[in-house]
Design an enzyme around this catalytic site. Sequence first.
Site, PDB file in Angstrom:
ATOM      1  N   ALA A  77       2.086  -4.864  -2.160  1.00 32.95           N
ATOM      2  CA  ALA A  77       1.432  -4.214  -0.875  1.00 32.95           C
ATOM      3  C   ALA A  77       2.221  -4.987  -0.091  1.00 32.95           C
ATOM      4  CB  ALA A  77       0.088  -4.423  -1.058  1.00 32.95           C
ATOM      5  N   SER A  78       3.514  -5.146  -0.227  1.00 39.25           N
ATOM      6  CA  SER A  78       4.582  -6.260   1.115  1.00 39.25           C
ATOM      7  C   SER A  78       4.822  -5.631   1.935  1.00 39.25           C
ATOM      8  CB  SER A  78       4.954  -6.794  -0.036  1.00 39.25           C
ATOM      9  OG  SER A  78       5.714  -5.843  -0.840  1.00 39.25           O
ATOM     10  N   ASP A 100       5.242   7.914   1.971  1.00 42.17           N
ATOM     11  CA  ASP A 100       5.955   6.985   1.759  1.00 42.17           C
ATOM     12  C   ASP A 100       7.008   7.723   1.462  1.00 42.17           C
ATOM     13  OD1 ASP A 100       6.777   5.607   4.119  1.00 42.17           O
ATOM     14  OD2 ASP A 100       5.602   3.331   3.156  1.00 42.17           O
ATOM     15  N   GLY A 115       7.079  -0.385  -2.291  1.00 35.52           N
ATOM     16  CA  GLY A 115       7.197  -0.402  -3.572  1.00 35.52           C
ATOM     17  C   GLY A 115       6.895   0.985  -5.140  1.00 35.52           C
ATOM     18  N   PRO A 150       7.996  -7.443  -4.783  1.00 31.26           N
ATOM     19  CA  PRO A 150       6.044  -7.919  -4.641  1.00 31.26           C
ATOM     20  C   PRO A 150       5.275  -6.715  -4.196  1.00 31.26           C
ATOM     21  CG  PRO A 150       7.476  -8.664  -3.190  1.00 31.26           C
ATOM     22  CD  PRO A 150       8.443  -7.699  -3.662  1.00 31.26           C
ATOM     23  N   LYS A 172      12.390  -0.172  -0.201  1.00 28.27           N
ATOM     24  CA  LYS A 172      12.434   0.740   1.021  1.00 28.27           C
ATOM     25  C   LYS A 172      12.191  -0.547   2.422  1.00 28.27           C
ATOM     26  CE  LYS A 172       9.212   2.569   3.067  1.00 28.27           C
ATOM     27  NZ  LYS A 172       8.874   2.250   4.464  1.00 28.27           N
ATOM     28  N   SER A 211       5.235   3.928  -3.703  1.00 35.25           N
ATOM     29  CA  SER A 211       5.749   4.957  -3.664  1.00 35.25           C
ATOM     30  C   SER A 211       7.589   5.040  -3.844  1.00 35.25           C
ATOM     31  CB  SER A 211       6.182   4.520  -1.944  1.00 35.25           C
ATOM     32  OG  SER A 211       4.712   4.706  -1.219  1.00 35.25           O
ATOM     33  N   SER A 212       7.785   4.112  -4.135  1.00 38.98           N
ATOM     34  CA  SER A 212       9.502   3.595  -4.276  1.00 38.98           C
ATOM     35  C   SER A 212       9.321   4.345  -6.380  1.00 38.98           C
ATOM     36  CB  SER A 212      10.233   2.964  -3.982  1.00 38.98           C
ATOM     37  OG  SER A 212      11.101   2.767  -4.944  1.00 38.98           O
TER      38      SER A 212
END
Length: 302
Positions: free
Chosen positions: A103-104, A143, A108, A101, A13, A110-111
């Site tokens: 915590a970027s 998210d 990630g 990655p 996202k 959440s998806s």
Amino acid sequence: MIVDQNVAFAPAKINLYLHVTGRRSDGYHLLDSLAVFAEACDVLRYRDGDQAAGLGLQLEGPGAETLRAEPDNLVLRAGRALAALAGIKPRGTIMLDKRLPVASGIGGGSSDAAAALRLLSRVWGVSPAAEDLHRIATSLGADVPVCLEPGTYRMRGIGERLEALPAMPEIGLLLANPGVPVSTPEVFRNREHGFTPEATLASRWPDMAALLRDLQLSRNDLQPPAMRLCPAIGILLHALEGLPGARLTRMSGSGATCFTLFDHPDAARDAAQLLQAQSGMGGWCWGGGLYKTASALDKTTL
């Protein structure tokens, strides 16, 4: 048409802009953001199993070493919540190929959770009502709801108020991360006081020029504090801005992933190769286009 019923994609996202518009009494910040999804993704695969063993999680891929397959993992929490809603016992194993990655700033985890809800609904043969699925998603994180059906969205509230928008024009996206995790709470704590009004957006964007006109009047309010906490973000942004064909460069979410828009996915792929070849470029880099549907992804993704 899904390529494989036992496979789900969890695309990255991207927040094309992010305004912090206020703060609730419980401490949560209110946001206004334009979110899209890239073809860059994690991949989830399901293998059926005995109900007595419950639902398991196996991790693989470049980002696997930074995660743990523990009960509080969002993917497992999503599965347990869906099973409870459907009145069934969770079963099987999800294999998470962690390519994005951690915590970027590209959602990630959440998806991954949203993809798990889609995947398990399919393989377990359950059809939860949209409002029930949204309620589960919201309980997992602000998210997660926007990731349930990847597309183009205006996000408001703490991220749970979603407005589906017309599809974007074809654009290229380059994503790059300096390899340094950034704490979202720390970024918010280091933000300067004050809030930003909601952005003014057109009803549709027929081409890149129209999209850029709106984006150039917006910003990411979390970019300055993230750069103070992680100077590597500023260095990366400077490198991205200098790439041939770069149209707009910005940080996504709370960082540290940054993006650059290009006129075409091929231009973004070429720029990603150039960036990777530059001396001292570490971390993670990807170039391509916007996510459309699971079946539109090249089968080589699997």
